[in-house]
Design a protein around this motif. Structure first.
Motif, PDB file in Angstrom:
ATOM      1  N   GLY A   1       0.813  -1.442  -0.376  1.00  0.00           N
ATOM      2  CA  GLY A   1       0.124   0.044  -0.322  1.00  0.00           C
ATOM      3  C   GLY A   1       0.134   1.557   0.026  1.00  0.00           C
ATOM      4  O   GLY A   1      -0.096   2.529   0.637  1.00  0.00           O
ATOM      5  N   LEU A   2       2.121   1.501  -0.482  1.00  0.00           N
ATOM      6  CA  LEU A   2       2.759   2.320  -0.761  1.00  0.00           C
ATOM      7  C   LEU A   2       2.637   3.256  -1.240  1.00  0.00           C
ATOM      8  O   LEU A   2       1.934   3.000  -2.560  1.00  0.00           O
ATOM      9  CB  LEU A   2       4.041   1.769  -0.432  1.00  0.00           C
ATOM     10  CG  LEU A   2       5.129   1.938   0.533  1.00  0.00           C
ATOM     11  CD1 LEU A   2       4.727   0.645   1.212  1.00  0.00           C
ATOM     12  CD2 LEU A   2       6.466   1.382   0.262  1.00  0.00           C
ATOM     13  N   SER A   3       2.640   4.856  -1.268  1.00  0.00           N
ATOM     14  CA  SER A   3       2.543   5.396  -2.937  1.00  0.00           C
ATOM     15  C   SER A   3       3.087   4.914  -4.319  1.00  0.00           C
ATOM     16  O   SER A   3       4.482   4.481  -3.424  1.00  0.00           O
ATOM     17  CB  SER A   3       2.319   6.991  -2.216  1.00  0.00           C
ATOM     18  OG  SER A   3       3.197   7.216  -2.073  1.00  0.00           O
ATOM     19  N   ILE A   4       2.959   5.666  -5.104  1.00  0.00           N
ATOM     20  CA  ILE A   4       4.390   6.052  -5.753  1.00  0.00           C
ATOM     21  C   ILE A   4       5.124   6.623  -5.956  1.00  0.00           C
ATOM     22  O   ILE A   4       6.597   6.396  -6.040  1.00  0.00           O
ATOM     23  CB  ILE A   4       3.269   6.388  -7.364  1.00  0.00           C
ATOM     24  CG1 ILE A   4       2.541   5.446  -7.652  1.00  0.00           C
ATOM     25  CG2 ILE A   4       4.628   6.681  -8.737  1.00  0.00           C
ATOM     26  CD1 ILE A   4       2.324   3.793  -7.804  1.00  0.00           C
TER      27      ILE A   4
ATOM     28  N   GLU B   1       9.359   8.069 -10.526  1.00  0.00           N
ATOM     29  CA  GLU B   1       7.529   7.572  -9.891  1.00  0.00           C
ATOM     30  C   GLU B   1       7.027   7.118 -11.220  1.00  0.00           C
ATOM     31  O   GLU B   1       6.846   5.974 -11.058  1.00  0.00           O
ATOM     32  CB  GLU B   1       7.231   8.679  -9.605  1.00  0.00           C
ATOM     33  CG  GLU B   1       7.411   9.408  -8.120  1.00  0.00           C
ATOM     34  CD  GLU B   1       6.718  10.679  -7.807  1.00  0.00           C
ATOM     35  OE1 GLU B   1       4.910  10.397  -8.078  1.00  0.00           O
ATOM     36  OE2 GLU B   1       6.740  11.170  -7.119  1.00  0.00           O
ATOM     37  N   GLY B   2       7.647   7.348 -12.319  1.00  0.00           N
ATOM     38  CA  GLY B   2       7.250   7.423 -13.146  1.00  0.00           C
ATOM     39  C   GLY B   2       7.698   6.180 -13.496  1.00  0.00           C
ATOM     40  O   GLY B   2       6.664   4.553 -13.834  1.00  0.00           O
ATOM     41  N   THR B   3       8.817   5.524 -13.324  1.00  0.00           N
ATOM     42  CA  THR B   3       9.475   4.213 -13.524  1.00  0.00           C
ATOM     43  C   THR B   3       8.521   3.362 -12.636  1.00  0.00           C
ATOM     44  O   THR B   3       8.588   1.786 -13.083  1.00  0.00           O
ATOM     45  CB  THR B   3      11.259   4.315 -13.324  1.00  0.00           C
ATOM     46  OG1 THR B   3      11.643   5.320 -13.634  1.00  0.00           O
ATOM     47  CG2 THR B   3      11.552   2.912 -13.049  1.00  0.00           C
ATOM     48  N   VAL B   4       8.591   3.725 -11.537  1.00  0.00           N
ATOM     49  CA  VAL B   4       7.793   2.646 -10.381  1.00  0.00           C
ATOM     50  C   VAL B   4       6.202   2.353 -11.146  1.00  0.00           C
ATOM     51  O   VAL B   4       5.614   1.267 -11.156  1.00  0.00           O
ATOM     52  CB  VAL B   4       6.918   3.128  -9.132  1.00  0.00           C
ATOM     53  CG1 VAL B   4       6.108   2.133  -8.776  1.00  0.00           C
ATOM     54  CG2 VAL B   4       8.597   3.534  -8.481  1.00  0.00           C
ATOM     55  N   LYS B   5       4.867   3.220 -11.803  1.00  0.00           N
ATOM     56  CA  LYS B   5       4.193   3.161 -12.704  1.00  0.00           C
ATOM     57  C   LYS B   5       4.183   2.131 -13.508  1.00  0.00           C
ATOM     58  O   LYS B   5       3.357   1.203 -13.390  1.00  0.00           O
ATOM     59  CB  LYS B   5       3.847   4.627 -12.856  1.00  0.00           C
ATOM     60  CG  LYS B   5       3.553   5.894 -11.537  1.00  0.00           C
ATOM     61  CD  LYS B   5       2.588   6.327 -12.244  1.00  0.00           C
ATOM     62  CE  LYS B   5       2.053   7.960 -11.630  1.00  0.00           C
ATOM     63  NZ  LYS B   5       1.814   9.664 -12.918  1.00  0.00           N
ATOM     64  N   SER B   6       5.166   2.928 -13.991  1.00  0.00           N
ATOM     65  CA  SER B   6       5.591   1.749 -15.573  1.00  0.00           C
ATOM     66  C   SER B   6       6.090   0.520 -14.866  1.00  0.00           C
ATOM     67  O   SER B   6       5.869  -1.074 -15.820  1.00  0.00           O
ATOM     68  CB  SER B   6       7.132   1.931 -16.404  1.00  0.00           C
ATOM     69  OG  SER B   6       7.179   1.325 -17.626  1.00  0.00           O
TER      70      SER B   6
END
Length: 191
Positions: free
Chosen positions: A150-153, A164-169
């Motif tokens: 449940g950590l945020s991005i 952050e974009g890398t985590v989303k991807s």
């Protein structure tokens, strides 16, 4: 002992921020690290328990994490908060412990009425664990932090030291791969 050679009092340490405490530890004040431990042990325990889902394994991982942090305090660059640094060390200690042990699957909650349900539930969990283990490490870590813990991005990006974009991807690609792996395994079509 503090950098001046005197013993730090608990009340003196309690008033200091984490970065100051870590710097004092680096300068030889071992009581300062004790205060860091007292402040963050419960949160790191919760992280470890969510990661390992095993109290004994979590306890070992937290011990490993704080020993690593104590020993590697000199390598702290200061480009993240101390709590983020501890979080990262704790997650890595958990992953190391999990890699070294065979995970046990426990059913949570209530007892199923039909014993075949228990077998199916265990099989599903094993299938999920197997599929997760087959993902590239970056995708697996992103999914564990975001979807399972449940950590945020933003928090996951800080822990993993990526954008952050890398985590989303990674999460997106990981979820797609998990869906494919679980669908194929669920259909009985070979691996």
């Amino acid at each position: 002992m503090s950098p001046t050679g005197t013993v730090s009092s608990a009340s003196e340490l309690a008033g200091l921020d984490d970065l100051t405490l870590l710097r004092r530890h680096q300068d030889g004040d071992h009581e300062a690290f004790g205060e860091i431990f007292r402040r963050h042990r419960d949160r790191m325990w919760a992280v470890a328990l969510r990661t390992t889902r095993d109290p004994e394994l979590a306890s070992d991982a937290v011990q490993d994490a704080f020993l690593n942090a104590f020993r590697r305090a000199g390598s702290f660059r200061g480009d993240a908060q101390v709590t983020t640094w501890l979080h990262r060390i704790t997650v890595n200690a958990c992953l190391d412990r999990l890699r070294r042990s065979r995970p046990t699957v426990e059913l949570e909650g209530h007892e199923p009425v039909d014993p075949r349900d228990r077998h199916t539930s265990v099989e599903v969990r094993l299938d999920v664990q197997d599929a997760l283990a087959r993902l590239p490490e970056g995708q697996r870590l992103a999914l564990v932090l975001v979807d399972m813990h449940g950590l945020s991005i933003a928090e996951a990006a800080a822990v993993l030291e990526v954008a952050e974009g890398t985590v989303k991807s990674r999460c997106s690609r990981g979820r797609e791969a998990m869906a494919r792996l679980l669908h194929l395994d669920g259909q009985g079509e070979g691996r």
